[in-house]
Design an enzyme around this catalytic site. Sequence first.
Site, PDB file in Angstrom:
ATOM      1  N   GLU A 308      56.197  12.265  29.659  1.00 38.05           N
ATOM      2  CA  GLU A 308      55.489  13.547  29.476  1.00 38.05           C
ATOM      3  C   GLU A 308      55.724  14.467  30.671  1.00 38.05           C
ATOM      4  O   GLU A 308      55.877  15.675  30.517  1.00 38.05           O
ATOM      5  CB  GLU A 308      53.996  13.328  29.226  1.00 38.05           C
ATOM      6  CG  GLU A 308      53.651  12.413  28.055  1.00 38.05           C
ATOM      7  CD  GLU A 308      54.425  12.676  26.763  1.00 38.05           C
ATOM      8  OE1 GLU A 308      54.847  13.825  26.539  1.00 38.05           O
ATOM      9  OE2 GLU A 308      54.627  11.712  25.988  1.00 38.05           O
ATOM     10  N   TYR A 393      65.448  11.312  20.160  1.00 39.94           N
ATOM     11  CA  TYR A 393      65.034  10.706  21.424  1.00 39.94           C
ATOM     12  C   TYR A 393      66.153   9.866  22.049  1.00 39.94           C
ATOM     13  O   TYR A 393      66.622  10.137  23.142  1.00 39.94           O
ATOM     14  CB  TYR A 393      63.839   9.767  21.204  1.00 39.94           C
ATOM     15  CG  TYR A 393      62.511  10.465  20.998  1.00 39.94           C
ATOM     16  CD1 TYR A 393      61.582  10.545  22.019  1.00 39.94           C
ATOM     17  CD2 TYR A 393      62.166  11.009  19.760  1.00 39.94           C
ATOM     18  CE1 TYR A 393      60.354  11.154  21.842  1.00 39.94           C
ATOM     19  CE2 TYR A 393      60.944  11.626  19.564  1.00 39.94           C
ATOM     20  CZ  TYR A 393      60.033  11.698  20.601  1.00 39.94           C
ATOM     21  OH  TYR A 393      58.823  12.310  20.420  1.00 39.94           O
TER      22      TYR A 393
HETATM   23  N1  BES Z   1      56.345  15.698  22.354  1.00 37.32           N
HETATM   24  C1  BES Z   1      56.160  14.338  21.974  1.00 37.32           C
HETATM   25  C2  BES Z   1      55.099  14.146  20.930  1.00 37.32           C
HETATM   26  C3  BES Z   1      55.364  14.785  19.583  1.00 37.32           C
HETATM   27  C4  BES Z   1      56.640  14.886  19.063  1.00 37.32           C
HETATM   28  C5  BES Z   1      54.319  15.233  18.829  1.00 37.32           C
HETATM   29  C6  BES Z   1      56.850  15.480  17.828  1.00 37.32           C
HETATM   30  C7  BES Z   1      54.529  15.820  17.597  1.00 37.32           C
HETATM   31  C8  BES Z   1      55.798  15.942  17.098  1.00 37.32           C
HETATM   32  C9  BES Z   1      55.849  13.447  23.163  1.00 37.32           C
HETATM   33  O1  BES Z   1      56.469  13.832  24.337  1.00 37.32           O
HETATM   34  C10 BES Z   1      56.330  12.058  22.843  1.00 37.32           C
HETATM   35  O2  BES Z   1      57.494  11.912  22.610  1.00 37.32           O
HETATM   36  N2  BES Z   1      55.438  11.078  22.830  1.00 37.32           N
HETATM   37  C11 BES Z   1      55.768   9.706  22.536  1.00 37.32           C
HETATM   38  C12 BES Z   1      55.830   8.878  23.766  1.00 37.32           C
HETATM   39  C13 BES Z   1      57.132   8.827  24.442  1.00 37.32           C
HETATM   40  C14 BES Z   1      57.069   7.872  25.619  1.00 37.32           C
HETATM   41  C15 BES Z   1      58.288   8.457  23.549  1.00 37.32           C
HETATM   42  C16 BES Z   1      54.649   9.129  21.688  1.00 37.32           C
HETATM   43  O3  BES Z   1      53.626   9.779  21.543  1.00 37.32           O
HETATM   44  O4  BES Z   1      54.800   8.021  21.201  1.00 37.32           O
HETATM   45 ZN    ZN Z   2      58.566  13.600  24.280  1.00 38.35          ZN
END
Ligand code: BES
Ligand code: ZN
Length: 603
Positions: A308, A393
């Site tokens: 984050e 990702y």
């Molecule tokens: N920005 C994302 C969360 C997100 C993505 C919310 C798409 C809604 C739509 C956040 O940075 C994220 O990727 N969170 C991941 C954790 C990360 C360590 C891979 C999660 O919430 O699992």
């Molecule tokens: Zn993210």
Amino acid sequence: MGACLALLWSCGSKNQEAAKVTFAQDVHSYARPAEARSTHLELDLKVDFEKKVLSGTATHTIAGAKEIVFDTKGLKIAKTEAAGEDRQFRETKFQLGAVDKILGAPLAVTLPEGAKYVRVTYETSPDAIALQWLAPELTAGKKAPYLFTQGQPIYTRTWIPIQDSPGIRITYRAKIQTQPNFFAVMSATNDQKTMVPTGKYEFDMQQAIPPYLMALAVGELQFRPVGGRTGVYTEKPVLDAAAKEFVDLEDMVKAAEKLYGAYRWERYDVLICPPGFPIGGMENPRLTFATPTIIAGDRSLVSLISHELAHSWSGNLVTNATWSDFWLNEGFTVYVERRIQEELYGKQRSEMEFAVEIAELKEEMAKLPAKDQMLYVDLKGRDPEEGVTLVPYIKGALMLRALEEEVGRERWDAFVRGYFDKFAFQSITTAQFEEELKAKFPELKLNVKEWIYQPGLPASTPKIDSYLLSQVDAQLAKFQKGEAMETKEWVAQQWLHFLRGLPESLTAAQMAKLDATYKFTQSGNSEILDAWLVLAIRHKYAAADAALDKFLSSVGRQKFLKPLYTELAKTPDGKARAKAFYAKYKGNYHPIAAGAIGGIVGD
Ligand code: BES
Ligand code: ZN
């Protein structure tokens, strides 16, 4: 430090003004920013926990003429007014268009000659997707209710009439009114000093951000500093544990700065939400929102925070112009996250986490249609949530790693730093990234087009070996043969790899034996417990039933809930249990999560 930060700030906004403002076509927004757009927002909202409604006004500063179109979803619009420089507001006409299931309804407001401001008086609907209203039982303190918002990707329009495209950036100010004993925080300047709850709060965000980063939380919050510009907000019962888990926060920011240049958002704080928070973390600027399930007691899950934090460069500073360009946010962020991890905890740990993620990517990709295996995803007519897979990702991060390997770390790091600088406070497309790459590395051999526009993993995919995981594989082989295992000093990711590598033929009796030795059912590490509970369902290990019930009742994180409900739904018996759990606990889940789980259990 203050002066230096102020300098960086103005530097940021200058960048933004100097940049030629162009707008990518966004299929997920009704806004027509080239004709009229909002540049600044003033929010004045009351929080009503009884009715589960936010009500008040959103006043936009406008550039453009004739008519401005905002996105809305489920908003009740009472009136619209417009004013010139003198701020003398007069009612003006508006039209709310037809409702699209995914996008909501366009709100077109007539702009009289000379209009500079538009004020919309409105209230939200109690089932607004962006808002989770938690009853007191679902909070740590159990005495007061709690509210938080989740805007990404296109939910901000369910709590604010706004041009809800990541290609449009605004600054904002907000006044939030709530009960006197509650504290409100936003993705903006927040009060860390007095923390005296008054029920009336004011916020200021002077750096232009895309609408999905608008964020608000209200509850019985407290604050604890961790370092000079870092700290945690959460409820009192969680404060000590949270502050302990995040002792490395300041070092994380420093490590990221060393790699990619100054942190431009002044403060970096983390809000630990109640367990119903539907995702792991959300990079709301200056104030990351995170699930409490990352508090494991041994800092083993803090990589989520480095993810984050990394968004403070990739995503919040340089933003994907549309949701098809989402990999620019997440691929870069996973790459940066790995680099921060490497700085703080060494290459072994960072490579191990990458190797685990790559295995997960391959597993997921095998089930995805070809069109969703590309970095640039066509989302026309689709919900942007469909683009949220491990492809943007992990495939994204892998491509950046392949680029690093080709041009060498030193040149690659200089490129990434330059990229964050050049496009700071701008929203850009995949094509712009490609152009920049070509300009800086004309001799590049890597077939970037193949990575971005073709399915699957190219032959140029870097190999990531993990010594720590191969150790686990060796012990798994011993387990298969019934020999004693050596697991001394294993870290959480190794245990996870172990659990995922257990054979399909595992029996409940073998599980009981493992549990007696390693105490998985009692694990305080949510990732390990989740993986274990999936196995418990699959192999009918009933001794974990109570733990499963407790987990499903409180945790709202979809990453954990989905595999559990999916595993349950695989057998008729299990499906009946899943339906019963869902009926009992769906009120505890976030609207987004409840919808997804409902689909799994066939509700
Ligand atoms: N920005 C994302 C969360 C997100 C993505 C919310 C798409 C809604 C739509 C956040 O940075 C994220 O990727 N969170 C991941 C954790 C990360 C360590 C891979 C999660 O919430 O699992
Ligand atoms: Zn993210």
